[in-house]
Write a protein that holds these residues in place. Structure first.
Motif, short mmCIF file in Angstrom:
data_model
loop_
_atom_site.label_atom_id
_atom_site.label_comp_id
_atom_site.label_asym_id
_atom_site.label_seq_id
_atom_site.Cartn_x
_atom_site.Cartn_y
_atom_site.Cartn_z
N ALA A 1 0.84 -1.20 0.00
CA ALA A 1 0.00 0.00 0.00
C ALA A 1 0.87 1.25 0.00
CB ALA A 1 -0.92 0.00 1.22
N GLY A 2 0.59 2.13 -0.96
CA GLY A 2 1.46 3.29 -1.13
C GLY A 2 2.80 2.89 -1.69
N GLY A 3 2.81 1.81 -2.47
CA GLY A 3 4.07 1.23 -2.96
C GLY A 3 4.67 1.92 -4.16
N HIS A 4 4.11 3.08 -4.52
CA HIS A 4 4.65 3.91 -5.60
C HIS A 4 4.73 3.09 -6.88
CE1 HIS A 4 7.56 6.84 -7.46
NE2 HIS A 4 6.66 7.66 -6.93
N MET A 5 5.81 3.18 -7.61
CA MET A 5 5.95 2.48 -8.89
C MET A 5 6.65 1.13 -8.71
SD MET A 5 6.98 5.87 -11.07
CE MET A 5 7.59 4.99 -12.51
N GLY A 6 6.33 0.47 -7.58
CA GLY A 6 6.96 -0.82 -7.30
C GLY A 6 8.38 -0.68 -6.78
N THR A 7 8.67 0.42 -6.09
CA THR A 7 10.03 0.69 -5.65
C THR A 7 10.53 -0.35 -4.65
OG1 THR A 7 9.14 2.26 -4.03
CG2 THR A 7 9.94 3.15 -6.11
N LYS A 8 9.70 -0.78 -3.70
CA LYS A 8 10.15 -1.76 -2.72
C LYS A 8 10.30 -3.14 -3.35
CE LYS A 8 10.85 1.02 0.54
NZ LYS A 8 12.25 1.44 0.69
N TYR A 9 9.45 -3.47 -4.30
CA TYR A 9 9.63 -4.73 -5.01
C TYR A 9 11.00 -4.74 -5.70
CZ TYR A 9 9.23 -8.40 -8.47
OH TYR A 9 9.47 -9.52 -9.24
N ARG A 10 11.32 -3.65 -6.35
CA ARG A 10 12.60 -3.57 -7.06
C ARG A 10 13.77 -3.61 -6.09
NH1 ARG A 10 12.02 -1.51 -12.43
NH2 ARG A 10 9.83 -1.23 -12.98
N ALA A 11 13.62 -2.99 -4.91
CA ALA A 11 14.70 -2.97 -3.93
C ALA A 11 14.85 -4.31 -3.20
CB ALA A 11 14.46 -1.86 -2.92
N GLY B 1 3.58 3.17 -12.93
CA GLY B 1 4.18 1.94 -12.42
C GLY B 1 3.90 0.74 -13.29
N GLN B 2 2.64 0.61 -13.73
CA GLN B 2 2.28 -0.53 -14.58
C GLN B 2 2.99 -0.46 -15.93
OE1 GLN B 2 -0.11 -3.24 -13.57
NE2 GLN B 2 1.40 -3.96 -15.07
N LYS B 3 3.08 0.72 -16.48
CA LYS B 3 3.76 0.89 -17.77
C LYS B 3 5.22 0.48 -17.67
CE LYS B 3 4.76 4.38 -21.31
NZ LYS B 3 4.57 5.80 -21.72
N LEU B 4 5.88 0.90 -16.58
CA LEU B 4 7.30 0.57 -16.41
C LEU B 4 7.48 -0.91 -16.10
CD1 LEU B 4 10.11 1.76 -16.43
CD2 LEU B 4 9.87 2.24 -13.98
N ALA B 5 6.58 -1.50 -15.31
CA ALA B 5 6.68 -2.93 -14.99
C ALA B 5 6.50 -3.77 -16.26
CB ALA B 5 5.62 -3.30 -13.96
N ASP B 6 5.58 -3.37 -17.12
CA ASP B 6 5.39 -4.09 -18.39
C ASP B 6 6.65 -3.99 -19.25
OD1 ASP B 6 2.82 -4.72 -17.62
OD2 ASP B 6 1.88 -3.12 -18.79
N LYS B 7 7.23 -2.81 -19.28
CA LYS B 7 8.45 -2.61 -20.07
C LYS B 7 9.58 -3.49 -19.55
CE LYS B 7 11.95 0.89 -21.12
NZ LYS B 7 12.39 2.29 -20.86
N ASP B 8 9.69 -3.58 -18.21
CA ASP B 8 10.78 -4.35 -17.60
C ASP B 8 10.43 -5.83 -17.42
OD1 ASP B 8 12.19 -2.00 -17.47
OD2 ASP B 8 11.71 -1.60 -15.37
N GLN B 9 9.24 -6.23 -17.86
CA GLN B 9 8.78 -7.63 -17.80
C GLN B 9 8.82 -8.18 -16.37
OE1 GLN B 9 11.27 -9.63 -20.73
NE2 GLN B 9 9.87 -9.07 -22.37
N LEU B 10 8.30 -7.39 -15.43
CA LEU B 10 8.21 -7.81 -14.03
C LEU B 10 6.86 -8.48 -13.83
CD1 LEU B 10 9.76 -4.64 -12.33
CD2 LEU B 10 10.91 -6.76 -13.04
N THR B 11 6.81 -9.76 -14.07
CA THR B 11 5.53 -10.47 -14.12
C THR B 11 4.89 -10.68 -12.76
OG1 THR B 11 6.73 -12.58 -14.11
CG2 THR B 11 6.15 -11.64 -16.26
#
Length: 249
Positions: free
Chosen positions: A83-93, A118-128
């Motif tokens: 919640a409040g995870g921005h553009m998936g920053t904690k997932y990436r970290a 966030g979704q656009k960047l995750a799709d680009k980086d293939q973070l399934t």
């Protein structure tokens, strides 16, 4: 007026250093109304989404207590809502430091502008494993609730947000919670061109609220390096920053 200063025998003009926190208000709504006098108010703007993104994707010292608890919890739960995870920053970290299975679901809940980016960047980086929602009800049942840096910006009580989930999470990890001993104060934080309401909660009321939802406090840690003060109201003293692990009773 721009300050004028003598330097090396010449007069130079210097712009004032921007203040990070300004104003002290009694509610989120009052602070947001004051912010609307500026160019941008609140966090829900496309141009604010990428501000400090790369920095937030790096592992910080205050993340380690969260990682300590998450290493076992992700095995047990199989999914979480960030919640409040921005553009998936904690997932990436965090992803290279956690035993995330192939089927693990990491769902970020945030504001629409942040979710779009966030979704656009995750799709680009293939973070399934990573997905985004702007309605908590759409996150699905997730036994683990992560809120790292959430509470300062949350415009509703935590209980209301959790109440929108299909099921109450068994585990709640909150980090970087801004607290004080006195009454709750809302200030305005400068983020890019936007001024964003930033809540500094009364510590006792915060703990009472969460435990009143049916959770017990398992762990707490202090983050002295994130203590700060409101530049325009130094008489209010410095904030405390802390992290918490709560478990459903």
């Amino acid at each position: 007026m721009v300050p004028l200063q003598a330097l090396s025998g010449r007069l130079r003009y210097f712009l004032p250093i921007p203040r990070r926190f300004t104003g002290a208000y009694s509610s989120y709504q009052e602070a947001l109304a004051a912010a609307k006098n500026g160019a941008l108010a609140g966090y829900d703007h496309d141009e604010i989404a990428p501000v400090a993104f790369e920095q937030m994707c790096r592992l910080a010292a205050w993340d380690y207590p969260v990682l300590f608890w998450m290493r076992d919890l992700v095995r047990e739960t199989g999914s979480l809502v960030d919640a409040g995870g921005h553009m998936g920053t904690k997932y990436r970290a965090f992803r290279s430091h956690l035993p995330l299975g192939e089927d693990f679901r990491w769902v970020v809940y945030d504001l629409p502008a942040i979710v779009r980016a966030g979704q656009k960047l995750a799709d680009k980086d293939q973070l399934t494993r990573l997905s985004f929602v702007d309605r908590m009800a759409d996150a699905g049942p997730t036994p683990l609730f992560l809120g790292s840096g959430l509470m300062q910006y949350l415009d509703v009580p935590l209980g209301k947000l959790i109440g929108e989930m299909p099921e109450a999470p068994k585990h709640i990890l909150l980090n970087k919670v801004a607290l004080r001993k006195g009454p709750t104060v809302v200030t305005l934080e400068q983020i890019g061109r936007a001024r964003v309401p930033y809540q500094i909660r009364n510590e006792a009321e915060f703990l009472q609220h969460v435990t009143g939802l049916g959770y017990e406090l398992v762990d707490r840690w202090a983050i002295p390096s994130l203590s700060t003060r409101i530049d325009t109201h130094p008489e209010l003293g410095r904030t405390e920053s802390a992290g918490f692990y709560f478990r459903k009773i």
